[in-house]
Write a protein that holds these residues in place. Structure first.
Motif, PDB file in Angstrom:
ATOM      1  N   ILE A   1       7.958  -9.321 -15.484  1.00 23.69           N
ATOM      2  CA  ILE A   1       6.556  -9.318 -15.055  1.00 23.69           C
ATOM      3  C   ILE A   1       6.353  -8.347 -13.898  1.00 23.69           C
ATOM      4  O   ILE A   1       5.401  -7.556 -13.884  1.00 23.69           O
ATOM      5  N   LEU A   2       7.249  -8.393 -12.925  1.00 27.80           N
ATOM      6  CA  LEU A   2       7.122  -7.522 -11.764  1.00 27.80           C
ATOM      7  C   LEU A   2       7.243  -6.056 -12.127  1.00 27.80           C
ATOM      8  O   LEU A   2       6.571  -5.194 -11.541  1.00 27.80           O
ATOM      9  N   ARG A   3       8.085  -5.757 -13.108  1.00 32.09           N
ATOM     10  CA  ARG A   3       8.247  -4.371 -13.517  1.00 32.09           C
ATOM     11  C   ARG A   3       6.975  -3.835 -14.217  1.00 32.09           C
ATOM     12  O   ARG A   3       6.779  -2.612 -14.282  1.00 32.09           O
ATOM     13  N   LEU A   4       6.130  -4.739 -14.696  1.00 28.53           N
ATOM     14  CA  LEU A   4       4.852  -4.309 -15.269  1.00 28.53           C
ATOM     15  C   LEU A   4       3.908  -3.768 -14.200  1.00 28.53           C
ATOM     16  O   LEU A   4       2.938  -3.083 -14.524  1.00 28.53           O
ATOM     17  N   LEU A   5       4.196  -4.085 -12.951  1.00 27.70           N
ATOM     18  CA  LEU A   5       3.356  -3.584 -11.858  1.00 27.70           C
ATOM     19  C   LEU A   5       3.705  -2.160 -11.462  1.00 27.70           C
ATOM     20  O   LEU A   5       2.998  -1.550 -10.641  1.00 27.70           O
ATOM     21  N   ARG A   6       4.767  -1.624 -12.041  1.00 28.41           N
ATOM     22  CA  ARG A   6       5.149  -0.259 -11.683  1.00 28.41           C
ATOM     23  C   ARG A   6       4.108   0.742 -12.165  1.00 28.41           C
ATOM     24  O   ARG A   6       3.406   0.522 -13.156  1.00 28.41           O
ATOM     25  N   ALA A   7       4.039   1.849 -11.443  1.00 39.82           N
ATOM     26  CA  ALA A   7       3.082   2.890 -11.806  1.00 39.82           C
ATOM     27  C   ALA A   7       3.503   3.572 -13.103  1.00 39.82           C
ATOM     28  O   ALA A   7       4.690   3.661 -13.405  1.00 39.82           O
TER      29      ALA A   7
ATOM     30  N   GLU B   1       0.834  -1.203   0.000  1.00 46.34           N
ATOM     31  CA  GLU B   1       0.000   0.000   0.000  1.00 46.34           C
ATOM     32  C   GLU B   1       0.868   1.252   0.000  1.00 46.34           C
ATOM     33  O   GLU B   1       0.573   2.244  -0.696  1.00 46.34           O
ATOM     34  N   ARG B   2       1.931   1.248   0.791  1.00 43.78           N
ATOM     35  CA  ARG B   2       2.841   2.394   0.842  1.00 43.78           C
ATOM     36  C   ARG B   2       3.483   2.635  -0.514  1.00 43.78           C
ATOM     37  O   ARG B   2       3.563   3.788  -0.982  1.00 43.78           O
ATOM     38  N   ARG B   3       3.936   1.555  -1.146  1.00 48.89           N
ATOM     39  CA  ARG B   3       4.578   1.693  -2.455  1.00 48.89           C
ATOM     40  C   ARG B   3       3.594   2.225  -3.491  1.00 48.89           C
ATOM     41  O   ARG B   3       3.975   3.011  -4.376  1.00 48.89           O
ATOM     42  N   GLN B   4       2.337   1.811  -3.389  1.00 49.56           N
ATOM     43  CA  GLN B   4       1.333   2.335  -4.313  1.00 49.56           C
ATOM     44  C   GLN B   4       1.056   3.814  -4.041  1.00 49.56           C
ATOM     45  O   GLN B   4       0.942   4.618  -4.976  1.00 49.56           O
ATOM     46  N   ALA B   5       0.975   4.167  -2.776  1.00 49.24           N
ATOM     47  CA  ALA B   5       0.714   5.568  -2.418  1.00 49.24           C
ATOM     48  C   ALA B   5       1.862   6.476  -2.845  1.00 49.24           C
ATOM     49  O   ALA B   5       1.641   7.640  -3.217  1.00 49.24           O
ATOM     50  N   GLU B   6       3.089   5.960  -2.800  1.00 45.67           N
ATOM     51  CA  GLU B   6       4.263   6.751  -3.181  1.00 45.67           C
ATOM     52  C   GLU B   6       4.502   6.736  -4.688  1.00 45.67           C
ATOM     53  O   GLU B   6       5.432   7.388  -5.163  1.00 45.67           O
ATOM     54  N   GLY B   7       3.704   6.002  -5.440  1.00 46.71           N
ATOM     55  CA  GLY B   7       3.816   5.998  -6.887  1.00 46.71           C
ATOM     56  C   GLY B   7       4.786   4.985  -7.459  1.00 46.71           C
ATOM     57  O   GLY B   7       5.063   5.007  -8.664  1.00 46.71           O
ATOM     58  N   GLU B   8       5.319   4.077  -6.622  1.00 44.39           N
ATOM     59  CA  GLU B   8       6.237   3.059  -7.151  1.00 44.39           C
ATOM     60  C   GLU B   8       5.475   1.966  -7.884  1.00 44.39           C
ATOM     61  O   GLU B   8       5.901   1.518  -8.959  1.00 44.39           O
ATOM     62  N   LEU B   9       4.350   1.537  -7.310  1.00 46.01           N
ATOM     63  CA  LEU B   9       3.541   0.485  -7.903  1.00 46.01           C
ATOM     64  C   LEU B   9       2.196   1.046  -8.348  1.00 46.01           C
ATOM     65  O   LEU B   9       1.652   1.965  -7.720  1.00 46.01           O
ATOM     66  N   SER B  10       1.655   0.462  -9.392  1.00 43.16           N
ATOM     67  CA  SER B  10       0.333   0.869  -9.862  1.00 43.16           C
ATOM     68  C   SER B  10      -0.724   0.481  -8.835  1.00 43.16           C
ATOM     69  O   SER B  10      -0.624  -0.570  -8.186  1.00 43.16           O
ATOM     70  N   ASP B  11      -1.735   1.321  -8.680  1.00 37.14           N
ATOM     71  CA  ASP B  11      -2.817   1.001  -7.758  1.00 37.14           C
ATOM     72  C   ASP B  11      -4.019   0.397  -8.476  1.00 37.14           C
ATOM     73  O   ASP B  11      -5.117   0.311  -7.916  1.00 37.14           O
ATOM     74  N   THR B  12      -3.829  -0.016  -9.732  1.00 35.56           N
ATOM     75  CA  THR B  12      -4.923  -0.647 -10.477  1.00 35.56           C
ATOM     76  C   THR B  12      -5.146  -2.096 -10.031  1.00 35.56           C
ATOM     77  O   THR B  12      -6.161  -2.692 -10.373  1.00 35.56           O
ATOM     78  N   ILE B  13      -4.189  -2.652  -9.302  1.00 37.04           N
ATOM     79  CA  ILE B  13      -4.311  -3.996  -8.746  1.00 37.04           C
ATOM     80  C   ILE B  13      -4.257  -3.872  -7.229  1.00 37.04           C
ATOM     81  O   ILE B  13      -3.423  -3.135  -6.686  1.00 37.04           O
ATOM     82  N   SER B  14      -5.112  -4.570  -6.533  1.00 35.12           N
ATOM     83  CA  SER B  14      -5.170  -4.457  -5.074  1.00 35.12           C
ATOM     84  C   SER B  14      -3.888  -4.984  -4.441  1.00 35.12           C
ATOM     85  O   SER B  14      -3.231  -5.868  -4.997  1.00 35.12           O
ATOM     86  N   PRO B  15      -3.508  -4.448  -3.279  1.00 33.87           N
ATOM     87  CA  PRO B  15      -2.323  -4.954  -2.576  1.00 33.87           C
ATOM     88  C   PRO B  15      -2.387  -6.461  -2.334  1.00 33.87           C
ATOM     89  O   PRO B  15      -1.371  -7.160  -2.451  1.00 33.87           O
ATOM     90  N   ALA B  16      -3.560  -6.975  -1.997  1.00 33.02           N
ATOM     91  CA  ALA B  16      -3.694  -8.414  -1.750  1.00 33.02           C
ATOM     92  C   ALA B  16      -3.381  -9.215  -3.005  1.00 33.02           C
ATOM     93  O   ALA B  16      -2.706 -10.258  -2.952  1.00 33.02           O
ATOM     94  N   MET B  17      -3.852  -8.733  -4.170  1.00 34.27           N
ATOM     95  CA  MET B  17      -3.593  -9.450  -5.417  1.00 34.27           C
ATOM     96  C   MET B  17      -2.127  -9.352  -5.805  1.00 34.27           C
ATOM     97  O   MET B  17      -1.540 -10.324  -6.296  1.00 34.27           O
ATOM     98  N   VAL B  18      -1.510  -8.209  -5.590  1.00 31.59           N
ATOM     99  CA  VAL B  18      -0.080  -8.057  -5.864  1.00 31.59           C
ATOM    100  C   VAL B  18       0.725  -9.044  -5.032  1.00 31.59           C
ATOM    101  O   VAL B  18       1.632  -9.728  -5.530  1.00 31.59           O
TER     102      VAL B  18
END
Length: 217
Positions: free
Chosen positions: A211-217, A152-169
């Motif tokens: 694949i993991l880099r596709l999760l970036r924001a 959640e922190r990484r998504q809030a800071e813009g590192e990860l996309s928030d289009t996928i839920s933290p649980a799914m990530v």
């Protein structure tokens, strides 16, 4: 077998001395006895990793653990309090090693790949986790609160996309890290080599990184 006998068996078995009576000039020092005890304990833990990974908690037998370690099975009760105790100690060790892997300053893809490399080096933890998922474990699993909060922190800071839920990530990451060791035959059928093959490990690590880099924001 009483406690004093257990301690004596432990002290002599680790150095392959088969008699309990030795000449006074060859008697072991307290330091040597302590070292022998620590060696027995370490060998029991290694054997337990093997047996639990192969058969799960329910299928593991203390006699087999002791036989593989080359010590009397009573030492499992002496050092760990029994089967549940040695299993719990393995869990404690895993949490300790996970703390070393969990560098939250790393980019998310590198953090996950660290777990992957660790599993390639020793897949027993993954196999034991699979057994626990399928057949149950003697202790309740810890909630994933901190790991989810980090995503959640990484998504809030813009590192990860928030289009996928933290649980799914988190679930996707764990599944991809564990997959080679949970489905080795399928891996071999698809990739043409198994998870122990260094070439497969390099290729899978590279592909998972993409694949993991596709999760970036």
């Amino acid at each position: 077998m009483n406690l004093s006998t257990i301690q004596m068996v432990d002290a002599v078995a680790c150095v392959d001395i088969l008699v309990l009576m030795n000449p006074p000039t060859r008697r072991r020092t307290a330091g040597a006895t302590a070292a022998a005890s620590e060696d027995s304990r370490a060998r029991l833990l290694e054997a337990a990793k093997d047996v639990f990974a192969e058969k799960g908690y329910a299928g593991a037998r203390v006699q087999e653990i002791a036989d593989r370690a080359g010590v009397n099975k009573q030492l499992i009760s002496y050092y760990f309090g029994g089967k549940n105790g040695i299993y719990a100690e393995l869990g404690r060790q895993w949490l300790e090693s996970e703390t070393e892997l969990q560098d939250l300053e790393l980019p998310y893809d590198e953090l996950v790949l660290g777990y992957l490399r660790n599993n390639f080096a020793d897949p027993r933890g993954v196999r034991l986790e699979a057994w626990s998922e399928l057949t149950g474990r003697p202790d309740a699993p810890e909630p994933a609160t901190e790991d989810l909060a980090d995503i959640e922190r990484r998504q809030a800071e813009g590192e990860l996309s928030d289009t996928i839920s933290p649980a799914m990530v988190m679930l996707l990451s764990q599944a991809l890290v564990m997959a080679p060791h949970l489905m080795p035959d399928t891996v071999h059928r698809i990739f043409g080599s198994g998870p122990a093959d260094p070439d497969f490990q390099r290729d899978y690590t590279e592909q998972l990184g993409r694949i993991l880099r596709l999760l970036r924001a």
